[in-house]
Structure formats: structure tokens, C-alpha cells
Design an enzyme around this catalytic site. Structure first.
Site, PDB file in Angstrom:
ATOM      1  N   SER A 184     -21.281  36.568 -12.595  1.00 54.06           N
ATOM      2  CA  SER A 184     -20.412  36.376 -13.759  1.00 54.06           C
ATOM      3  C   SER A 184     -19.805  34.988 -13.839  1.00 54.06           C
ATOM      4  CB  SER A 184     -19.285  37.422 -13.729  1.00 54.06           C
ATOM      5  OG  SER A 184     -18.686  37.468 -12.450  1.00 54.06           O
TER       6      SER A 184
ATOM      7  N   VAL B 107     -20.557  44.907  -4.133  1.00 43.93           N
ATOM      8  CA  VAL B 107     -21.806  44.786  -3.351  1.00 43.93           C
ATOM      9  C   VAL B 107     -21.724  45.471  -1.992  1.00 43.93           C
ATOM     10  CG1 VAL B 107     -23.016  42.746  -4.202  1.00 43.93           C
ATOM     11  CG2 VAL B 107     -21.109  42.459  -2.618  1.00 43.93           C
TER      12      VAL B 107
ATOM     13  N   SER C 214     -23.505  28.701   3.672  1.00 42.67           N
ATOM     14  CA  SER C 214     -22.540  27.611   3.413  1.00 42.67           C
ATOM     15  C   SER C 214     -22.673  26.553   4.494  1.00 42.67           C
ATOM     16  CB  SER C 214     -21.117  28.170   3.436  1.00 42.67           C
ATOM     17  OG  SER C 214     -20.191  27.105   3.480  1.00 42.67           O
TER      18      SER C 214
ATOM     19  N   TYR D  73     -14.974  33.888   7.221  1.00 41.78           N
ATOM     20  CA  TYR D  73     -15.961  33.356   6.266  1.00 41.78           C
ATOM     21  C   TYR D  73     -17.138  32.694   7.003  1.00 41.78           C
ATOM     22  CZ  TYR D  73     -17.623  30.702   2.172  1.00 41.78           C
ATOM     23  OH  TYR D  73     -18.383  30.159   1.157  1.00 41.78           O
TER      24      TYR D  73
ATOM     25  N   ALA E 225     -18.140  33.237  10.041  1.00 46.57           N
ATOM     26  CA  ALA E 225     -18.927  34.271  10.728  1.00 46.57           C
ATOM     27  C   ALA E 225     -19.866  34.956   9.739  1.00 46.57           C
ATOM     28  CB  ALA E 225     -18.000  35.292  11.380  1.00 46.57           C
TER      29      ALA E 225
ATOM     30  N   LYS F 246     -21.110  33.730   6.939  1.00 44.88           N
ATOM     31  CA  LYS F 246     -22.148  32.820   6.446  1.00 44.88           C
ATOM     32  C   LYS F 246     -23.157  32.478   7.540  1.00 44.88           C
ATOM     33  CE  LYS F 246     -20.672  32.628   2.247  1.00 44.88           C
ATOM     34  NZ  LYS F 246     -21.481  33.202   1.148  1.00 44.88           N
TER      35      LYS F 246
HETATM   36  P1  NAP Z   1     -16.558  32.353  -7.367  1.00 47.22           P
HETATM   37  O1  NAP Z   1     -16.455  31.305  -8.417  1.00 47.22           O
HETATM   38  O2  NAP Z   1     -15.313  32.855  -6.719  1.00 47.22           O
HETATM   39  O3  NAP Z   1     -17.409  33.596  -7.947  1.00 47.22           O
HETATM   40  C1  NAP Z   1     -17.630  34.710  -7.127  1.00 47.22           C
HETATM   41  C2  NAP Z   1     -18.564  35.675  -7.820  1.00 47.22           C
HETATM   42  O4  NAP Z   1     -18.812  36.780  -6.926  1.00 47.22           O
HETATM   43  C3  NAP Z   1     -17.977  36.284  -9.074  1.00 47.22           C
HETATM   44  O5  NAP Z   1     -19.034  36.555  -9.973  1.00 47.22           O
HETATM   45  C4  NAP Z   1     -17.359  37.593  -8.567  1.00 47.22           C
HETATM   46  O6  NAP Z   1     -17.233  38.598  -9.584  1.00 47.22           O
HETATM   47  C5  NAP Z   1     -18.401  37.992  -7.549  1.00 47.22           C
HETATM   48  N1  NAP Z   1     -17.918  38.908  -6.512  1.00 47.22           N
HETATM   49  C6  NAP Z   1     -16.893  38.702  -5.650  1.00 47.22           C
HETATM   50  N2  NAP Z   1     -16.754  39.771  -4.839  1.00 47.22           N
HETATM   51  C7  NAP Z   1     -17.704  40.672  -5.215  1.00 47.22           C
HETATM   52  C8  NAP Z   1     -18.053  41.971  -4.784  1.00 47.22           C
HETATM   53  N3  NAP Z   1     -17.408  42.581  -3.772  1.00 47.22           N
HETATM   54  N4  NAP Z   1     -19.081  42.617  -5.413  1.00 47.22           N
HETATM   55  C9  NAP Z   1     -19.746  42.020  -6.430  1.00 47.22           C
HETATM   56  N5  NAP Z   1     -19.464  40.786  -6.881  1.00 47.22           N
HETATM   57  C10 NAP Z   1     -18.450  40.124  -6.276  1.00 47.22           C
HETATM   58  O7  NAP Z   1     -17.462  31.841  -6.139  1.00 47.22           O
HETATM   59  P2  NAP Z   1     -18.510  30.609  -6.067  1.00 47.22           P
HETATM   60  O8  NAP Z   1     -17.759  29.399  -5.641  1.00 47.22           O
HETATM   61  O9  NAP Z   1     -19.366  30.595  -7.261  1.00 47.22           O
HETATM   62  O10 NAP Z   1     -19.365  31.060  -4.788  1.00 47.22           O
HETATM   63  C11 NAP Z   1     -20.574  31.795  -4.911  1.00 47.22           C
HETATM   64  C12 NAP Z   1     -21.194  31.905  -3.530  1.00 47.22           C
HETATM   65  O11 NAP Z   1     -21.418  30.591  -2.989  1.00 47.22           O
HETATM   66  C13 NAP Z   1     -20.300  32.621  -2.502  1.00 47.22           C
HETATM   67  O12 NAP Z   1     -21.097  33.391  -1.639  1.00 47.22           O
HETATM   68  C14 NAP Z   1     -19.652  31.486  -1.761  1.00 47.22           C
HETATM   69  O13 NAP Z   1     -19.260  31.878  -0.464  1.00 47.22           O
HETATM   70  C15 NAP Z   1     -20.798  30.493  -1.714  1.00 47.22           C
HETATM   71  N6  NAP Z   1     -20.381  29.119  -1.491  1.00 47.22           N
HETATM   72  C16 NAP Z   1     -19.519  28.483  -2.359  1.00 47.22           C
HETATM   73  C17 NAP Z   1     -19.156  27.177  -2.098  1.00 47.22           C
HETATM   74  C18 NAP Z   1     -18.208  26.425  -3.017  1.00 47.22           C
HETATM   75  O14 NAP Z   1     -17.839  25.283  -2.648  1.00 47.22           O
HETATM   76  N7  NAP Z   1     -17.807  26.955  -4.145  1.00 47.22           N
HETATM   77  C19 NAP Z   1     -19.652  26.511  -0.961  1.00 47.22           C
HETATM   78  C20 NAP Z   1     -20.518  27.173  -0.120  1.00 47.22           C
HETATM   79  C21 NAP Z   1     -20.880  28.477  -0.392  1.00 47.22           C
HETATM   80  P3  NAP Z   1     -15.930  38.632 -10.591  1.00 47.22           P
HETATM   81  O15 NAP Z   1     -16.159  37.526 -11.605  1.00 47.22           O
HETATM   82  O16 NAP Z   1     -15.972  39.979 -11.210  1.00 47.22           O
HETATM   83  O17 NAP Z   1     -14.727  38.382  -9.748  1.00 47.22           O
END
Ligand code: NAP
Length: 248
Positions: free
Chosen positions: A15, A65, A143, A156, A158, A160
Site C-alpha cells: 500500500s 502477514v 536491509s 529488526y 535479527a 533481516k
Molecule cells: P513503510 O513505508 O512503513 O510501509 C510498510 C508497508 O508494510 C505498508 O504497506 C504496511 O501496510 C505494510 N505492513 C506493515 N505491517 C504489516 C503486516 N503485519 N501485514 C501486512 N502488511 C504490513 O515501509 P517501507 O520503508 O516501504 O519498507 C518496506 C520494506 O523495506 C520493509 O520490510 C522494510 O524493513 C524494508 N526496508 C526499508 C528501508 C527504508 O529505508 N525505508 C531500508 C531497508 C529495508 P499499511 O499501509 O496498511 O500500514
């Protein structure tokens, strides 16, 4: 890169942020997309509209999930309504930061359950239909901190790092069946997840990135789309860093 027309992708956490960009990139390449979200219905509806505007079939499925029934429903939606599952992107993730000595057990569990177990449950549900089709592309969102560690993120990091072990193990189990399993390790990407960081922490982080800027969700989506493509069929068990050189 060839078209993904005729393929169906499932993206968890589609989303907002990186997941949304992945959904749109796969749809631009012609894939039908089913994505999940936790509870932000307004964001999910917006992404769903954007996907449909690209001319593909799309579904949004609300569910946690980490709930086995919800993970199964998500995969079943692709198989029953959109003719199969060819691509699975385990992207949904959360943070519950805090120093280890003060971290609540429930915050440790929530992060492991969502980020690691959630990916396991979706992979478990997706493997059977992928095996039947003798085709699959699985991409897990790790990550940069999985390999480097980060203070305040034992839970987190752990989760990843666990995803990398899971990626390599499943890659070995599935290699002969036409199913590849890889991970992407983003660095510092501008999304809601990182928006909460204090300014000083953001500046400190930026100073460690050789390309000199934060990443955007589209940077990550391009790498995921490559690993999810037919052309990437001889790449499996790998971790692709998308971090502007931050992890070097
Ligand atoms: P975000 O903007 O916080 O978006 C998180 C997404 O995951 C949203 O669509 C949320 O749904 C959904 N979500 C959260 N918990 C959930 C659950 N229990 N069941 C189903 N859906 C769930 O995060 P992002 O920054 O895009 O990160 C996406 C991925 O990349 C994550 O795994 C994060 O750890 C990884 N990552 C991010 C970064 C960074 O710098 N941003 C760096 C490294 C890795 P809702 O909209 O309904 O809340």
C-alpha cells in the site's frame, strides 16, 4: 527486460513506500498484482487505483502477514482470481526500535513475527503452486543493517539477517524446480518508515552514502523487478544491495 505480461505477482505491504513502488513497477511491465496491507485502507485504495490505471488486473487484500490464515488467503487470491502466482515479493516490514536492555519482549516478537515469520508463511503458501508450474521468482526484502548491525535495532537486524538465511536455504531447496529465491538489501530509503528519524540521525546517515543521497522507493523497485524477471533465472540465493554504496 522482457514483458511480465501473463504473470501474476504478490507483494506484501504494497500500500505504501517501497512495496507500492514495486507493485507499480511490476504492473508497468505488464504483471497482474495482488498486494497486502495491514490496515491503511486509504493508501491501499489509492495504490489499487493506480495499478488499475496501468491496465492490469489488481487486488488489495487486508491482513496481517504473520497470520497463517491471512498469508494463505493472500496467495489463494492470486491463484484463484488471477490465474496463478509467478512472483512473490516479501516486502512487509515494521520497526519497534529501542536499546536491547530496555526492549520489551513484545516489541522483539512483533518484529520477528511480521518481518521473518510473515515471509516464511507467504513462501510456504506460494511454493506449492510455483512447484506445479515449475516457475517462480521469490524476492525477500532484507536491509543493509542485516550484515552490519545497528544500535537500537536488535529485533529488526535479527529479522533481516534471518531473511538472508531463509533466502539461501530456500534457494537450495527450490533451485532444480525453476524457482529462484533472492534478497534485496536496501540502505536508507525515503519512506514513512524513515521519515520519523531525527534530523541529526538523518544527516549522519547521509554522510555515509557514497552516492550522496537517500534512496527512493523506485531505486529498490527496479532491482526487485530485475530479480523477478524471467531473465534473472540463473541468479539465486543472492543478496543485492540497493544502498548507494552505504554497506561497502
Ligand atoms: P513503510 O513505508 O512503513 O510501509 C510498510 C508497508 O508494510 C505498508 O504497506 C504496511 O501496510 C505494510 N505492513 C506493515 N505491517 C504489516 C503486516 N503485519 N501485514 C501486512 N502488511 C504490513 O515501509 P517501507 O520503508 O516501504 O519498507 C518496506 C520494506 O523495506 C520493509 O520490510 C522494510 O524493513 C524494508 N526496508 C526499508 C528501508 C527504508 O529505508 N525505508 C531500508 C531497508 C529495508 P499499511 O499501509 O496498511 O500500514
Amino acid at each position: 527486460m522482457g514483458s511480465m505480461s501473463g504473470k501474476t505477482a504478490v507483494v506484501t505491504g504494497g500500500s505504501r513506500g517501497i512495496g507500492r513502488a514495486i507493485c507499480l513497477e511490476l504492473a508497468r511491465r505488464g504483471a497482474n498484482v495482488v498486494f497486502s496491507y495491514a490496515g491503511n485502507t486509504a493508501a491501499a485504495e489509492k495504490t489499487l487505483e493506480e495499478l488499475k490505471a496501468l491496465g492490469v488486473e489488481a487486488r488489495a487484500v487486508q491482513g496481517n502477514v504473520a497470520d497463517p490464515a491471512a498469508a494463505k488467503t493472500l496467495i489463494d487470491t492470486a491463484v484463484k482470481e488471477l490465474g496463478g502466482i509467478h512472483i512473490l515479493v516479501n516486502n512487509a516490514g515494521i520497526t519497534r526500535d529501542g536499546l536491547a536492555m530496555a526492549m520489551k519482549e513484545e516489541d522483539f516478537d512483533a518484529v520477528i513475527e511480521t518481518n521473518l515469520k510473515g515471509a516464511f508463511l507467504c513462501m510456504k503458501a506460494a511454493i506449492r503452486p510455483m512447484m506445479k508450474a515449475r516457475y517462480g521468482r521469490i524476492v525477500n526484502m532484507s536491509s543493509v543493517v542485516a550484515l552490519r548491525g545497528n544500535p537500537g535495532q536488535v529485533n529488526y537486524c535479527a529479522s533481516k539477517a534471518g531473511l538472508i538465511g531463509m533466502t539461501k536455504s530456500l534457494a537450495k531447496e527450490m533451485g532444480a524446480r525453476g524457482i529462484t529465491v533472492n534478497a534485496v538489501a536496501p540502505g536508507y530509503i525515503s519512506t514513512d518508515m524513515t521519515a520519523a528519524l531525527p534530523d541529526a540521525a538523518r544527516q549522519a546517515m547521509l554522510s555515509t552514502i557514497p552516492v550522496g543521497r537517500a534512496g527512493n522507493p523506485e531505486d529498490v523497485a527496479a532491482a526487485v523487478a530485475f530479480l523477478a524477471s524471467e531473465e534473472a533465472g540463473y541468479i539465486t540465493g543472492q543478496v543485492l544491495s540497493v544502498d548507494g554504496g552505504m554497506g561497502m
